[in-house]
Design an enzyme around this catalytic site. Structure first.
Site, PDB file in Angstrom:
ATOM      1  N   ARG A  14      77.035  79.900  56.775  1.00 48.38           N
ATOM      2  CA  ARG A  14      75.708  79.969  56.144  1.00 48.38           C
ATOM      3  C   ARG A  14      75.449  81.335  55.516  1.00 48.38           C
ATOM      4  NH1 ARG A  14      72.022  75.892  58.421  1.00 48.38           N
ATOM      5  NH2 ARG A  14      70.373  77.071  57.426  1.00 48.38           N
ATOM      6  N   LYS A  65      76.253  78.028  51.758  1.00 46.89           N
ATOM      7  CA  LYS A  65      76.363  76.572  51.854  1.00 46.89           C
ATOM      8  C   LYS A  65      75.050  75.909  51.519  1.00 46.89           C
ATOM      9  CE  LYS A  65      78.217  72.672  52.818  1.00 46.89           C
ATOM     10  NZ  LYS A  65      78.977  72.172  51.654  1.00 46.89           N
ATOM     11  N   GLY A 104      64.896  83.278  54.851  1.00 52.05           N
ATOM     12  CA  GLY A 104      63.885  82.908  53.851  1.00 52.05           C
ATOM     13  C   GLY A 104      63.487  84.116  53.029  1.00 52.05           C
TER      14      GLY A 104
HETATM   15  C1  G6P Z   1      74.829  75.489  47.215  1.00 48.81           C
HETATM   16  C2  G6P Z   1      76.219  75.070  47.672  1.00 48.81           C
HETATM   17  C3  G6P Z   1      76.738  73.938  46.780  1.00 48.81           C
HETATM   18  C4  G6P Z   1      75.746  72.787  46.771  1.00 48.81           C
HETATM   19  C5  G6P Z   1      74.347  73.248  46.336  1.00 48.81           C
HETATM   20  C6  G6P Z   1      73.309  72.147  46.559  1.00 48.81           C
HETATM   21  O1  G6P Z   1      74.922  76.117  45.982  1.00 48.81           O
HETATM   22  O2  G6P Z   1      77.118  76.162  47.621  1.00 48.81           O
HETATM   23  O3  G6P Z   1      77.985  73.485  47.277  1.00 48.81           O
HETATM   24  O4  G6P Z   1      76.201  71.797  45.880  1.00 48.81           O
HETATM   25  O5  G6P Z   1      73.934  74.359  47.144  1.00 48.81           O
HETATM   26  O6  G6P Z   1      73.226  71.893  47.924  1.00 48.81           O
HETATM   27  P1  G6P Z   1      72.664  70.561  48.546  1.00 48.81           P
HETATM   28  O7  G6P Z   1      72.773  70.779  50.036  1.00 48.81           O
HETATM   29  O8  G6P Z   1      71.248  70.424  48.094  1.00 48.81           O
HETATM   30  O9  G6P Z   1      73.512  69.430  48.072  1.00 48.81           O
END
Ligand code: G6P
Length: 611
Positions: free
Chosen positions: A27, A606, A102
């Site tokens: 994270r 992530k 946050g």
């Molecule tokens: C971040 C991650 C991406 C992901 C995006 C949307 O940028 O590194 O891998 O596609 O967030 O995340 P979500 O959890 O909303 O699909």
């Protein structure tokens, strides 16, 4: 974004915190720290820049440390990554230690006020204002001081705070950032991610926005910011810890790529009604009528999920003839879009916590639209905020670069398109049956593609020193070109662009020379196949290096390519689910060959729970 953990009980807090931080390192991983309460009611804090391993090797836990502590692994938003700016952050009197995930939007105003009152700030973080505010409000009642401070904050937070005056208590709170309580025997846990304490308990409670939890070793009291007790039922986590470990693979990303035969099966499980030529989507049962009457569907998402949304647009328009728009959540939330009560807005999000996507659906809700979610994480903010939806059931995805979530999102969007197509009477029973039959064959076809990994690794070795890559596809495979380029840039730091193949002539063609690899997705089942061959020839004529993802049996294509990766044929609607897999593998192997940190690429997180 960042990872937070807190523990209260009789065990040695430091090792539980360090283990938990390690599990959440995906994270955020630019700095980390822990605070422990000591027997003489002082707070011991140790922080370091870098990864959890750096924290672990530099910490000397005092013998007097007891069973209460908090920890944090950070992904910087305000203030450079450094040991000073790492969390926990303390107040000037060292009576409170706080970890935060946050962004506090009004932190500068709050900070100026506190400085006027004589507070001295030692970090560049927005977080420090929270802990100084708590100290400012403190008059003997810890809970009340935290509550008052939180009421002054604008923005998003998940916080956990301890006090040297209250050695039997941890306080946690959330607004827009996940926070989950874990119940143990004479011990309790709190974390931003259940993985942090799953080794100890599966009995959990998700905090909602504007709620705070007062956690002792014997119990947990949850209250609103207005001080009313909250009494929701606890939940049980069903997935196993081994699902979030690497299972023999060198990286989570490779493990997750290889899980796709299984995760695609899981996304389909129990949803196909082959005899009737339709599908059953339990999470839509309550909203089916409203969904079918929709004037328009708006799909909103970020990153890889946005690419899945683009495939969804093609699928729903083709199979159900319903107008679909795809919106970047970050734009949608601010651009004052026209939304009516006859619109259905579907948020697509692996984590279910992406701040922009969450904000987008809140806007849509305000405008009266039906709001649905396609999420992976059950109990996530988006899953809770929506009127209904479909879980993708891909299991925990840990690698920062999303892989199995994408294929499962496209599976679920295909099911949704078939469902709508049948309801809207645009898709015949026979056509639906043939698509569904083909969907059931996808896991085996993915297995076949994975068997060809070595060849993809070898192709990667020819191109891993390239500085740029182009990815081109058309129709259903245009979003796959975007996703292939995103995978490569995310983890190998090679500049890559995805384009609709025919758009190449309006710009990117100028970039092509003998040092430019161009990855084409040229599938025989695609009606635009002959046009793609012309696009390939245009690249060859300019000496570009051509790598083609082609359909098994397409011998002709060899004449036009430097490298060919064959994958099984399928229906064109389902093509993205197969053609993305060699692109995931290509990005993976190139990143490994370049010695990049595949699971924790620089600057990325992530789950982006801040704007
Ligand atoms: C971040 C991650 C991406 C992901 C995006 C949307 O940028 O590194 O891998 O596609 O967030 O995340 P979500 O959890 O909303 O699909």
């Amino acid at each position: 974004m960042c990872g937070i953990i807190g523990y209260i009980g009789k065990k040695e807090a430091s090792s539980i915190l360090l283990q938990g931080l390690k599990r959440m390192e995906y994270r955020g991983y630019d700095s980390a720290g822990i605070s422990l309460l000591t027997d003489d009611d002082k707070i011991f804090t140790h922080k370091s820049a870098g990864k959890i391993a750096d924290l672990r090797s530099s910490i000397v836990v005092p013998a007097s440390a007891n069973g209460l502590g908090i920890g944090h692994t950070r992904w910087a938003t305000h203030g450079e990554p450094s040991s000073i700016n790492a969390h926990p952050v303390m107040d000037s009197k060292c009576e409170f230690a706080l970890v935060h995930n946050g962004i506090i939007e009004n932190y500068q105003t709050l900070k100026n006020n506190l400085i006027k009152k004589g507070y001295e700030f030692t970090t560049d973080t927005d977080t420090e204002v929270i802990v100084q505010l708590i100290s400012d409000y403190y008059e003997g009642d810890f809970e009340e001081a935290v509550r008052s401070a939180l009421k002054d904050l604008w923005g998003a937070y998940g916080i956990v705070v301890i006090s040297s005056h209250h050695p039997d208590m941890i306080i946690a709170a959330r607004k827009g950032s996940p926070m989950v309580i874990g119940y143990g025997q004479d011990e309790n846990f709190v974390a931003s991610d259940v993985a942090a304490f799953l080794k100890y308990t599966r009995d959990i409670f998700n905090l909602e926005d504007d709620e705070m939890a007062i956690i002792t070793a014997d119990g947990v009291e949850t209250k609103t910011l207005e001080n009313s007790l909250v009494t929701r039922a606890r939940e049980t986590v069903l997935f196993d810890l081994k699902n979030i470990e690497k299972g023999g693979y060198p990286h989570y990303m490779l493990k997750e790529i290889h899980e796709q035969p299984e995760t695609v099966r899981d996304s389909l499980r129990g949803r196909i009604l082959l005899d009737e030529g339709t599908v059953k989507l339990g999470g839509l049962a309550q909203v089916e009528k409203q969904l079918i009457r929709a004037d328009r569907i708006i799909l909103t998402a970020c990153g890889t999920s946005w690419h899945a949304a683009l495939v969804g647009e093609y699928l729903i328009e083709e199979l159900a003839r319903l107008p679909v728009e795809v919106e970047y959540a970050s734009e949608f939330r601010y651009r004052n879009p026209v939304i009516t009560e006859k619109d259905v807005v579907i948020a697509i999000s692996q984590s279910g916590e992406t701040a922009d996507t969450l904000a987008a659906i809140k806007e849509a809700k305000k405008a009266g639209a039906l709001v649905l979610g396609i999420c992976n994480v059950v109990g996530s903010a988006i899953a809770r905020e929506t009127d209904g939806g479909i879980f993708i059931h891909a299991g925990p995805e840990i690698g920062v670069a999303s892989t199995k979530a994408f294929t499962s999102q496209v599976i679920v969007l295909s099911l949704l398109a078939i469902f709508l197509g049948r309801e809207e009477k645009c898709l015949t029973e026979d056509n639906a049956k043939s698509i569904l039959r083909e969907m059931l064959k996808l896991p085996e076809k993915i297995e076949d593609i994975l068997k060809g990994s070595e060849k993809i690794e070898e192709i990667g070795s020819h191109f891993n020193q390239s500085r740029n890559f182009l990815y081109l596809g058309r129709g259903f495979n245009f979003p796959v070109a975007l996703e292939g380029a995103l995978k490569l840039k995310e983890i190998s730091y090679i500049h890559a662009e995805g384009y609709p193949a025919a758009e190449m002539k309006h710009g990117p063609i100028a970039l092509i020379d003998e040092s430019m690899p161009v990855v084409f997705i040229a599938r025989k089942e695609d009606p635009t196949y002959p046009k793609i061959i012309s696009n390939i020839q245009a690249v060859r004529a300019r000496k570009g290096k051509v790598i083609v993802i082609a359909t098994e049996g397409d011998k002709e294509i060899k004449k036009n390519a430097d490298e060919v990766i064959y994958i099984p044929g399928t229906l064109r609607y389902l093509s993205p689910i197969l053609s993305v897999i060699p692109l995931q593998l290509l990005a993976y192997y190139i990143a490994v060959q370049r010695d990049c940190d595949v699971d924790q690429p620089r600057n990325l997180a992530k789950s982006v729970t801040v704007e």
